[in-house]
Design an enzyme around this catalytic site. Structure first.
Site, PDB file in Angstrom:
ATOM      1  N   GLY A   9       0.825  -1.196   0.000  1.00 24.05           N
ATOM      2  CA  GLY A   9       0.000   0.000   0.000  1.00 24.05           C
ATOM      3  C   GLY A   9       0.863   1.251   0.000  1.00 24.05           C
ATOM      4  O   GLY A   9       1.505   1.570   1.005  1.00 24.05           O
ATOM      5  N   ALA A  10       0.916   1.924  -1.158  1.00 22.91           N
ATOM      6  CA  ALA A  10       1.683   3.183  -1.239  1.00 22.91           C
ATOM      7  C   ALA A  10       0.743   4.352  -0.984  1.00 22.91           C
ATOM      8  O   ALA A  10       0.689   5.313  -1.750  1.00 22.91           O
ATOM      9  CB  ALA A  10       2.344   3.299  -2.614  1.00 22.91           C
ATOM     10  N   GLY A  14       2.006   4.284   4.358  1.00 20.69           N
ATOM     11  CA  GLY A  14       2.933   3.377   3.683  1.00 20.69           C
ATOM     12  C   GLY A  14       4.045   4.162   2.996  1.00 20.69           C
ATOM     13  O   GLY A  14       5.229   3.820   3.091  1.00 20.69           O
ATOM     14  N   ALA A 131      -0.216  11.894   8.034  1.00 18.43           N
ATOM     15  CA  ALA A 131       0.264  12.077   6.660  1.00 18.43           C
ATOM     16  C   ALA A 131      -0.932  12.061   5.730  1.00 18.43           C
ATOM     17  O   ALA A 131      -1.963  11.444   6.030  1.00 18.43           O
ATOM     18  CB  ALA A 131       1.222  10.949   6.288  1.00 18.43           C
ATOM     19  N   LYS A 184      -6.630   4.203  21.875  1.00 20.25           N
ATOM     20  CA  LYS A 184      -6.816   5.026  20.674  1.00 20.25           C
ATOM     21  C   LYS A 184      -8.215   4.792  20.099  1.00 20.25           C
ATOM     22  O   LYS A 184      -8.880   5.721  19.652  1.00 20.25           O
ATOM     23  CB  LYS A 184      -5.724   4.707  19.641  1.00 20.25           C
ATOM     24  CG  LYS A 184      -5.841   5.500  18.354  1.00 20.25           C
ATOM     25  CD  LYS A 184      -4.539   6.164  17.964  1.00 20.25           C
ATOM     26  CE  LYS A 184      -4.693   7.200  16.864  1.00 20.25           C
ATOM     27  NZ  LYS A 184      -4.929   6.630  15.537  1.00 20.25           N
TER      28      LYS A 184
HETATM   29  P1  NAD Z   1      -4.446   5.331   2.458  1.00 26.26           P
HETATM   30  O1  NAD Z   1      -5.827   5.120   1.917  1.00 26.26           O
HETATM   31  O2  NAD Z   1      -3.765   6.631   2.222  1.00 26.26           O
HETATM   32  O3  NAD Z   1      -3.482   4.197   1.893  1.00 26.26           O
HETATM   33  C1  NAD Z   1      -3.861   2.859   1.781  1.00 26.26           C
HETATM   34  C2  NAD Z   1      -3.261   2.337   0.483  1.00 26.26           C
HETATM   35  O4  NAD Z   1      -3.387   0.924   0.449  1.00 26.26           O
HETATM   36  C3  NAD Z   1      -3.953   2.878  -0.772  1.00 26.26           C
HETATM   37  O5  NAD Z   1      -2.968   3.408  -1.626  1.00 26.26           O
HETATM   38  C4  NAD Z   1      -4.585   1.631  -1.372  1.00 26.26           C
HETATM   39  O6  NAD Z   1      -4.636   1.656  -2.796  1.00 26.26           O
HETATM   40  C5  NAD Z   1      -3.620   0.561  -0.874  1.00 26.26           C
HETATM   41  N1  NAD Z   1      -4.139  -0.805  -0.950  1.00 26.26           N
HETATM   42  C6  NAD Z   1      -5.325  -1.296  -0.523  1.00 26.26           C
HETATM   43  N2  NAD Z   1      -5.404  -2.599  -0.791  1.00 26.26           N
HETATM   44  C7  NAD Z   1      -4.246  -2.951  -1.407  1.00 26.26           C
HETATM   45  C8  NAD Z   1      -3.750  -4.164  -1.955  1.00 26.26           C
HETATM   46  N3  NAD Z   1      -4.451  -5.303  -1.929  1.00 26.26           N
HETATM   47  N4  NAD Z   1      -2.517  -4.176  -2.510  1.00 26.26           N
HETATM   48  C9  NAD Z   1      -1.777  -3.029  -2.564  1.00 26.26           C
HETATM   49  N5  NAD Z   1      -2.209  -1.848  -2.070  1.00 26.26           N
HETATM   50  C10 NAD Z   1      -3.433  -1.816  -1.499  1.00 26.26           C
HETATM   51  O7  NAD Z   1      -4.526   5.010   4.018  1.00 26.26           O
HETATM   52  P2  NAD Z   1      -3.638   5.605   5.210  1.00 26.26           P
HETATM   53  O8  NAD Z   1      -4.155   6.958   5.572  1.00 26.26           O
HETATM   54  O9  NAD Z   1      -2.202   5.436   4.901  1.00 26.26           O
HETATM   55  O10 NAD Z   1      -4.079   4.640   6.399  1.00 26.26           O
HETATM   56  C11 NAD Z   1      -3.594   3.311   6.542  1.00 26.26           C
HETATM   57  C12 NAD Z   1      -3.954   2.874   7.963  1.00 26.26           C
HETATM   58  O11 NAD Z   1      -3.197   3.688   8.878  1.00 26.26           O
HETATM   59  C13 NAD Z   1      -5.420   3.101   8.324  1.00 26.26           C
HETATM   60  O12 NAD Z   1      -5.892   2.069   9.148  1.00 26.26           O
HETATM   61  C14 NAD Z   1      -5.421   4.427   9.078  1.00 26.26           C
HETATM   62  O13 NAD Z   1      -6.489   4.564   9.996  1.00 26.26           O
HETATM   63  C15 NAD Z   1      -4.082   4.334   9.808  1.00 26.26           C
HETATM   64  N6  NAD Z   1      -3.531   5.643  10.182  1.00 26.26           N
HETATM   65  C16 NAD Z   1      -3.382   6.614   9.223  1.00 26.26           C
HETATM   66  C17 NAD Z   1      -2.828   7.845   9.592  1.00 26.26           C
HETATM   67  C18 NAD Z   1      -2.618   8.945   8.575  1.00 26.26           C
HETATM   68  O14 NAD Z   1      -2.233  10.061   8.989  1.00 26.26           O
HETATM   69  N7  NAD Z   1      -2.814   8.739   7.289  1.00 26.26           N
HETATM   70  C19 NAD Z   1      -2.450   8.070  10.937  1.00 26.26           C
HETATM   71  C20 NAD Z   1      -2.618   7.044  11.878  1.00 26.26           C
HETATM   72  C21 NAD Z   1      -3.166   5.820  11.480  1.00 26.26           C
HETATM   73  O1  KPL Z   2      -6.932  10.157  15.821  1.00 28.22           O
HETATM   74  C1  KPL Z   2      -7.705  11.053  15.577  1.00 28.22           C
HETATM   75  C2  KPL Z   2      -8.435  11.001  14.286  1.00 28.22           C
HETATM   76  O2  KPL Z   2      -8.888  12.020  13.778  1.00 28.22           O
HETATM   77  O3  KPL Z   2      -8.548   9.860  13.765  1.00 28.22           O
HETATM   78  C3  KPL Z   2      -7.933  12.142  16.592  1.00 28.22           C
HETATM   79  C4  KPL Z   2      -7.284  13.416  16.173  1.00 28.22           C
HETATM   80  C5  KPL Z   2      -7.334  11.710  17.930  1.00 28.22           C
HETATM   81  C6  KPL Z   2      -9.397  12.356  16.840  1.00 28.22           C
HETATM   82  O4  KPL Z   2     -10.014  11.197  17.291  1.00 28.22           O
END
Ligand code: NAD
Ligand code: KPL
Length: 305
Positions: A9-10, A14, A131, A184
């Protein structure tokens, strides 16, 4: 054993991990969804990491998920609802003793993945880093945070753990990863759905503190019942601190809904309500919140499971 970091997952997280590991000289390989995504990536040739206003480019090799080479270490960086189906496809490639790092928010997806790959070690992660993707193959580092990693079945830290420090990824190994994930999840349950229902930034919940308080009381009850008393400690106070500290932000669930994307409801509030049901706990506020959110998502034509 190969020390290559395969990253599934890019997307936002990722790409953030991939760029930092590549910058530190670690071997990294992206696994993309299909040959079309791979061709699009190869046309650009790499990922760009934007930190403040500075952009750095990393020509990280990639493959589609139909490649065959064995995988020893896999960072699973897709959404919670995509994790188990993705692993079902990759399972035949996992080498004996393979290790998976599961970055998914919430709870439930980790067990779904572990069921697909009973012979792999599944390391759970809880991240407060932020991100997003301003465009394809670009990631903006939006919020400094921290990562906790741990394995509920084995307290020994992974042998590659020092790679994270070398890559500047702030992280700590913890034997209490489930407590971190529950805490969380509780924070997300108390804040995120209400921001969707009241159509507001996190700070808008200051107008709805009685609702927040009632949810925190039920969430604390649930955490105790699920054997997570530490995750319940001072929950209400922390929720209020987070609301104030992130007052100008839109929650991740709010942003998913605003962009017409599927939410991770099933692994957050849905997981909490199913756990309450399993324990015979009647948590009326939490169940009412889930029902209102489901109705809201359905009215928008978004998946509500
Ligand atoms: P995102 O949607 O930006 O990225 C997920 C990627 O996975 C997409 O590019 C999608 O195409 C790819 N994907 C899905 N299935 C796939 C497969 N079979 N093969 C290859 N690629 C595949 O998601 P994200 O924001 O990076 O979030 C990922 C996890 O991290 C989530 O559970 C999210 O809640 C958690 N998270 C995200 C953040 C953040 O700031 N983005 C912060 C904390 C936690
Ligand atoms: O993690 C969060 C989110 O938006 O997913 C915060 C900022 C803690 C709010 O629940």
């Amino acid at each position: 054993m190969s020390s290559t970091w395969h990253i599934l997952g890019a997307g936002s997280l990722g790409s953030l991990w991939a760029c930092r590991l590549a910058r530190a000289g670690k071997a990294v390989r992206l696994i993309l969804r299909d040959p079309q995504r791979l061709a699009a990536y190869q046309a650009v040739g790499g990922l760009s990491l934007i930190e403040q206003a500075h952009s750095s480019f990393f020509a990280i090799p990639a493959e589609a998920d139909e490649a065959h080479a064995p995988i020893h270490r896999l960072l699973v960086a897709c959404k919670a609802y995509d994790a188990a189906p993705a692993l079902a496809r990759l399972a035949p490639r996992l080498a004996a003793g393979a290790e998976l790092i599961l970055l998914q928010n919430g709870l439930g997806s980790q067990d779904e993945v572990a069921d697909q790959v009973p012979h792999a070690r599944c390391i759970f992660a809880s991240s407060t880093e932020g991100a997003f993707r301003p465009a394809d193959w670009q990631v903006q580092f939006a919020g400094h945070g921290f990562n906790w990693l741990g394995d509920p079945l084995n307290p020994a830290p992974a042998e590659w753990f020092s790679d994270l420090e070398e890559a500047g990824i702030p992280a700590q190994w913890t034997v209490d990863i489930l407590s971190r994930l529950w805490r969380k999840l509780a924070l997300n349950c108390a804040i995120n759905p209400l921001t969707v229902l009241h159509d507001c930034q996190n700070g808008g919940l200051l107008e709805h503190l009685s609702e927040v308080d009632a949810l925190c009381a039920e969430l604390a009850q649930l955490l105790h019942c699920c054997g997570q008393p530490q995750a319940a400690e001072g929950l209400n106070e922390e929720v209020q601190r987070v609301i104030l500290a992130t007052a100008a932000n839109y929650s991740s669930m709010y942003q998913d809904v605003r962009h017409g994307r599927r939410t991770e409801l099933h692994y957050l509030l849905g997981y909490a309500c199913r756990a309450a049901h399993r324990h015979g706990l009647a948590l009326v506020e939490l169940e009412h919140l889930r029902q209102r959110l489901v109705d809201n998502l359905q009215a928008r034509g978004l998946p509500s499971d």
